[in-house]
Design a protein around this motif. Structure first.
Motif, PDB file in Angstrom:
ATOM      1  N   VAL A   1       0.931  -1.201   0.103  1.00  0.00           N
ATOM      2  CA  VAL A   1       0.088  -0.037   0.013  1.00  0.00           C
ATOM      3  C   VAL A   1       1.021   1.221  -0.155  1.00  0.00           C
ATOM      4  O   VAL A   1       1.866   1.269   0.788  1.00  0.00           O
ATOM      5  CB  VAL A   1      -0.724   0.054   1.371  1.00  0.00           C
ATOM      6  N   ALA A   2       0.548   2.236  -0.762  1.00  0.00           N
ATOM      7  CA  ALA A   2       1.132   3.524  -0.654  1.00  0.00           C
ATOM      8  C   ALA A   2       0.294   4.488  -0.027  1.00  0.00           C
ATOM      9  O   ALA A   2      -0.844   4.559  -0.237  1.00  0.00           O
ATOM     10  CB  ALA A   2       1.447   4.071  -2.164  1.00  0.00           C
ATOM     11  N   ILE A   3       1.064   5.346   0.855  1.00  0.00           N
ATOM     12  CA  ILE A   3      -0.081   6.413   1.395  1.00  0.00           C
ATOM     13  C   ILE A   3       0.516   7.543   0.837  1.00  0.00           C
ATOM     14  O   ILE A   3       1.604   8.089   1.223  1.00  0.00           O
ATOM     15  CB  ILE A   3       0.146   6.266   3.086  1.00  0.00           C
ATOM     16  N   LEU A   4      -0.349   8.565   0.271  1.00  0.00           N
ATOM     17  CA  LEU A   4      -0.066   9.703  -0.175  1.00  0.00           C
ATOM     18  C   LEU A   4      -0.549  10.733   0.674  1.00  0.00           C
ATOM     19  O   LEU A   4      -1.668  10.561   0.921  1.00  0.00           O
ATOM     20  CB  LEU A   4      -0.608   9.930  -1.532  1.00  0.00           C
ATOM     21  N   VAL A   5       0.466  11.505   1.429  1.00  0.00           N
ATOM     22  CA  VAL A   5      -0.227  12.312   2.471  1.00  0.00           C
ATOM     23  C   VAL A   5      -0.480  13.800   1.697  1.00  0.00           C
ATOM     24  O   VAL A   5       0.349  14.290   1.124  1.00  0.00           O
ATOM     25  CB  VAL A   5       0.814  12.404   3.715  1.00  0.00           C
TER      26      VAL A   5
END
Ligand code: GDP
Length: 193
Positions: free
Chosen positions: A87-91
């Protein structure tokens, strides 16, 4: 080892979120290279390494060439490890993200957050947008709907809760993010069966 990758512009609250997720102190601001720090976080029932990629965008004392270099490094890193990233988390900063996107949209300009979101999708990396600093946003639903629109997700945002996670990292209110990440992990486990 399985990996969750954090990406986002400078000052959106990535270090604050990392601290919240891992219980450790980080100072990511000073390191413009791409580092893989072995930061463990237990996203029950599994645990992962969380990689904090350097912040992108305006940083005082960092010139245009250097910024482009950082961006290129991030893109290469994601390409190289896409297979491994669960999973990538784009903040993003909920208070300013829509304005920043609109300011940088033009015939030959794609805003960083929009570009990154689409890039991660192209790589087939499941992505959650952690919309941080929601404590500073009054018209929450409206703002989140606008963000969906800019990302090419059909509003209302409530139907995208696996993708859009409003949080306030500073106060430890990150449950929507935990939920969204868990959903993606469970989906992948089902796919693996
Ligand atoms: P980074 O550059 O992305 O690592 O951002 P930092 O974690 O250093 O945070 C940048 C600034 O935003 C700091 O002043 C934080 O205290 C503040 N910040 C982080 N999360 C929140 C939040 O949820 N709400 C508010 N109001 N401020 C936050």
């Amino acid at each position: 080892e399985a990996e969750v990758a954090l990406v986002g512009r400078s000052n959106v609250g990535k270090s604050t979120l990392m601290r919240e997720l891992t219980g450790h102190d980080f100072d990511t601001g000073g390191n413009p290279g791409v580092t893989r720090a072995p930061n463990h976080y237990d996203w029950a029932p599994e645990d992962f390494v969380i990689t904090d990629l350097p912040g992108f965008g305006f940083m005082s004392g960092v010139d245009e060439d250097r910024r482009e270099q950082i961006k290129t490094n991030i893109v290469h890193y994601l390409e190289e490890y896409a297979e491994n990233i669960l999973v990538a988390i784009l903040v993003v900063d909920g208070k300013s993200v829509v304005d920043i996107i609109d300011r940088h949209s033009g015939p030959d300009e794609i805003p960083y957050d929009v570009e990154m979101f689409h890039f991660l999708r192209e790589l087939d990396v499941p992505t959650v947008v952690a919309v941080n600093k929601m404590d500073k946003v009054d018209d929450k639903d409206e703002r989140l709907d606008e963000l969906c629109d800019r990302l090419g997700l059909y509003p209302p945002w409530k139907q995208w809760q696996e993708t859009i996670a409003p949080i306030t990292a500073k106060k430890g209110r990150i449950e929507p993010l935990n939920e969204a990440v868990r959903e993606h992990l469970h989906e992948q486990q089902r796919d693996d069966l």
